[in-house]
Design an enzyme around this catalytic site. Sequence first.
Site, mmCIF file in Angstrom:
data_model
loop_
_atom_site.group_PDB
_atom_site.id
_atom_site.type_symbol
_atom_site.label_atom_id
_atom_site.label_comp_id
_atom_site.label_asym_id
_atom_site.label_seq_id
_atom_site.Cartn_x
_atom_site.Cartn_y
_atom_site.Cartn_z
ATOM 1 N N PHE A 133 0.796 -1.146 0.087
ATOM 2 C CA PHE A 133 -0.097 0.005 -0.016
ATOM 3 C C PHE A 133 0.964 1.232 -0.097
ATOM 4 O O PHE A 133 1.784 1.224 0.720
ATOM 5 C CB PHE A 133 -0.944 -0.037 1.265
ATOM 6 C CG PHE A 133 -1.845 -0.840 1.099
ATOM 7 C CD1 PHE A 133 -1.873 -2.335 1.255
ATOM 8 C CD2 PHE A 133 -3.321 -0.693 0.892
ATOM 9 C CE1 PHE A 133 -2.639 -3.310 1.013
ATOM 10 C CE2 PHE A 133 -4.261 -1.605 0.582
ATOM 11 C CZ PHE A 133 -4.062 -3.037 0.861
ATOM 12 N N ALA A 134 0.614 2.074 -1.048
ATOM 13 C CA ALA A 134 1.207 3.444 -1.135
ATOM 14 C C ALA A 134 0.394 4.529 -1.278
ATOM 15 O O ALA A 134 0.094 5.138 -2.086
ATOM 16 C CB ALA A 134 2.337 3.354 -2.205
ATOM 17 N N VAL A 135 -0.318 4.896 -0.099
ATOM 18 C CA VAL A 135 -1.460 5.895 -0.147
ATOM 19 C C VAL A 135 -0.933 7.187 0.374
ATOM 20 O O VAL A 135 -0.176 7.185 1.480
ATOM 21 C CB VAL A 135 -2.286 5.452 0.770
ATOM 22 C CG1 VAL A 135 -3.586 6.407 0.918
ATOM 23 C CG2 VAL A 135 -3.049 4.004 0.329
ATOM 24 N N GLY A 136 -1.236 8.092 -0.344
ATOM 25 C CA GLY A 136 -0.785 9.591 -0.013
ATOM 26 C C GLY A 136 0.821 9.739 0.010
ATOM 27 O O GLY A 136 1.381 9.232 -1.217
ATOM 28 N N LYS A 137 1.239 10.543 0.963
ATOM 29 C CA LYS A 137 2.853 10.628 0.634
ATOM 30 C C LYS A 137 3.572 9.442 0.914
ATOM 31 O O LYS A 137 4.768 9.516 0.464
ATOM 32 C CB LYS A 137 3.232 11.605 1.810
ATOM 33 C CG LYS A 137 2.578 13.187 1.396
ATOM 34 C CD LYS A 137 3.365 13.842 2.508
ATOM 35 C CE LYS A 137 2.587 15.183 2.546
ATOM 36 N NZ LYS A 137 2.853 16.102 3.467
ATOM 37 N N TYR A 138 3.156 8.211 1.059
ATOM 38 C CA TYR A 138 3.749 6.852 1.205
ATOM 39 C C TYR A 138 4.491 6.486 -0.413
ATOM 40 O O TYR A 138 5.149 5.582 -0.166
ATOM 41 C CB TYR A 138 3.105 5.964 2.134
ATOM 42 C CG TYR A 138 3.200 5.873 3.528
ATOM 43 C CD1 TYR A 138 2.963 7.110 4.251
ATOM 44 C CD2 TYR A 138 3.808 5.001 4.353
ATOM 45 C CE1 TYR A 138 2.804 7.200 5.535
ATOM 46 C CE2 TYR A 138 4.020 4.855 5.571
ATOM 47 C CZ TYR A 138 3.352 5.768 6.253
ATOM 48 O OH TYR A 138 3.494 6.203 7.635
ATOM 49 N N PRO A 246 11.116 -6.941 15.387
ATOM 50 C CA PRO A 246 12.144 -6.924 16.041
ATOM 51 C C PRO A 246 12.173 -6.125 17.255
ATOM 52 O O PRO A 246 13.392 -6.323 17.930
ATOM 53 C CB PRO A 246 12.990 -5.975 14.845
ATOM 54 C CG PRO A 246 11.738 -5.202 14.155
ATOM 55 C CD PRO A 246 10.676 -6.117 14.321
ATOM 56 N N GLY A 247 11.118 -5.552 17.484
ATOM 57 C CA GLY A 247 11.218 -4.547 18.715
ATOM 58 C C GLY A 247 11.146 -5.255 19.963
ATOM 59 O O GLY A 247 11.316 -4.797 21.170
ATOM 60 N N GLU A 315 -2.380 -4.323 13.243
ATOM 61 C CA GLU A 315 -1.485 -5.411 13.964
ATOM 62 C C GLU A 315 -2.074 -5.974 15.213
ATOM 63 O O GLU A 315 -1.531 -7.099 15.330
ATOM 64 C CB GLU A 315 -0.148 -4.500 14.237
ATOM 65 C CG GLU A 315 0.939 -5.299 14.678
ATOM 66 C CD GLU A 315 2.228 -4.412 14.818
ATOM 67 O OE1 GLU A 315 3.027 -4.323 13.872
ATOM 68 O OE2 GLU A 315 2.416 -3.823 15.982
HETATM 69 N N1 UDP Z 1 0.254 3.466 4.701
HETATM 70 C C1 UDP Z 1 -0.076 4.369 3.840
HETATM 71 N N2 UDP Z 1 -0.216 5.618 3.701
HETATM 72 C C2 UDP Z 1 -0.380 6.272 4.911
HETATM 73 C C3 UDP Z 1 -0.118 5.448 6.135
HETATM 74 C C4 UDP Z 1 0.252 4.054 5.851
HETATM 75 O O1 UDP Z 1 0.245 3.725 2.574
HETATM 76 O O2 UDP Z 1 -0.429 7.490 4.942
HETATM 77 C C5 UDP Z 1 0.470 2.138 4.578
HETATM 78 C C6 UDP Z 1 2.002 1.835 3.972
HETATM 79 O O3 UDP Z 1 2.125 0.709 3.335
HETATM 80 C C7 UDP Z 1 2.790 1.655 5.291
HETATM 81 C C8 UDP Z 1 1.601 0.768 6.112
HETATM 82 O O4 UDP Z 1 0.456 1.376 5.782
HETATM 83 O O5 UDP Z 1 3.979 0.988 5.097
HETATM 84 C C9 UDP Z 1 1.951 1.019 7.612
HETATM 85 O O6 UDP Z 1 1.855 2.261 7.953
HETATM 86 P P1 UDP Z 1 2.933 2.771 9.088
HETATM 87 O O7 UDP Z 1 4.386 2.541 8.586
HETATM 88 O O8 UDP Z 1 2.787 4.223 9.252
HETATM 89 O O9 UDP Z 1 3.057 2.145 10.254
HETATM 90 P P2 UDP Z 1 3.971 1.677 11.165
HETATM 91 O O10 UDP Z 1 4.653 0.352 10.839
HETATM 92 O O11 UDP Z 1 5.045 2.770 11.287
HETATM 93 O O12 UDP Z 1 3.464 1.625 12.612
#
Ligand code: UDP
Length: 366
Positions: A133-138, A246-247, A315
């Site tokens: 998923f690559a939504v918005g700025k991701y 990993p955390g 998660e």
């Molecule tokens: N994601 C996205 N746009 C967003 C927020 C999340 O596409 O604005 C997707 C993206 O694939 C990202 C995943 O959701 O890798 C998990 O979100 P994020 O990395 O923020 O969560 P974290 O693992 O840091 O808790």
Amino acid sequence: MQINAMNSKAVPAILLSLLLMAIVYYYLSQPSSVSSRVIVSPCPTSCPTSEPKDRVPADVIPTGYVFHLETPDQSLAVTAHLKYSQPSIVKGRTDVVAVTPWLAPIVWEGTFNPVLLDSIYKPKKISIAVTVFAVGKYIMFLKNFLETAEQHFFVGFNVHVYVFTDRPKEVPEVKMADGRQLTVRLVPSSKRWQEISARRMELIQKLIDEQLRKNSDYIFCLDVDSKFHDRWGTESLGGLVAVIHPGYYLDNRSKFPYERRSASKAYVADGEGDFYYCGGAFGGILEEVYLLASTCRFNFEEDAKNGIEAAWQEESHLNRYMWINKPSKVLSPEYLWQDFKARNPEVKTIRFSGVIKNYADIRPNV
Ligand code: UDP
């Protein structure tokens, strides 16, 4: 008279016993209703239609089942088997545990032979779907993800990457090897990152239904803000595959950030749970991931109806699911490290890791 009297008592008793036997027989002959879990189709898309011609009869065993691990001949001559170093059951890694208490492998560097594994899976012509998923700025993370996947993720195998984005024009052009392809699926933008995260399960479920059953054997669902550094391949294949976060892998389970409110469908009570798994990487065969995605989605929506959002959204639901439905293969933290963390000595290689990011810059909300 006496005999007649005995008969008149015995007949109802015999009839009653016959009735009881019939009831017992009826129940025993019904399919079990205890387990509603899937039965995997014994023959996925990769099933060969016929045996190679010059196999000796003793070698000819069923090859259709996806978990049937046949080491093929390297040529059609039956003597030319792959040579590899002798496995041992007393020598190997001693610094890590390589099997769970329910006897699923935990994959660490040094516990598998990549050449042997690839030689087993190559003839099966398996196809691996990846969702990202690559939504918005991701969207900014996608190029690196795709380029490094070309270098390390199932190299030499059929891979189909499904990119879910609201910015299709910004999907980068990345040269992909033969047998590898990318499909863009449009999703709506969102003002809340929690919503993006939450909808992933629903969209994965839909993708499996609409597309993957026709063309894929396995699926991996990966976070886009990550990149590959080293091999991620056939050693990771399994029915239901989870990655250890990993955390937390050195911590007592009381410290795991499970959802702790009993009102939530993601609830895991104190003193329970196995490991803390990543929401950013999971996979397996289609039907297992379908069950996972549909269950997590259902539980997420039930929580929403009750005004609850689990501590770590999907998660948390995934962790509850994996606790109840034990993964058949567990990938060590080599398979999703975090770039801001120094590498621990037992981590001999990092295969995939989350990049350092500034949430305030990339998420639509804080
Ligand atoms: N994601 C996205 N746009 C967003 C927020 C999340 O596409 O604005 C997707 C993206 O694939 C990202 C995943 O959701 O890798 C998990 O979100 P994020 O990395 O923020 O969560 P974290 O693992 O840091 O808790």
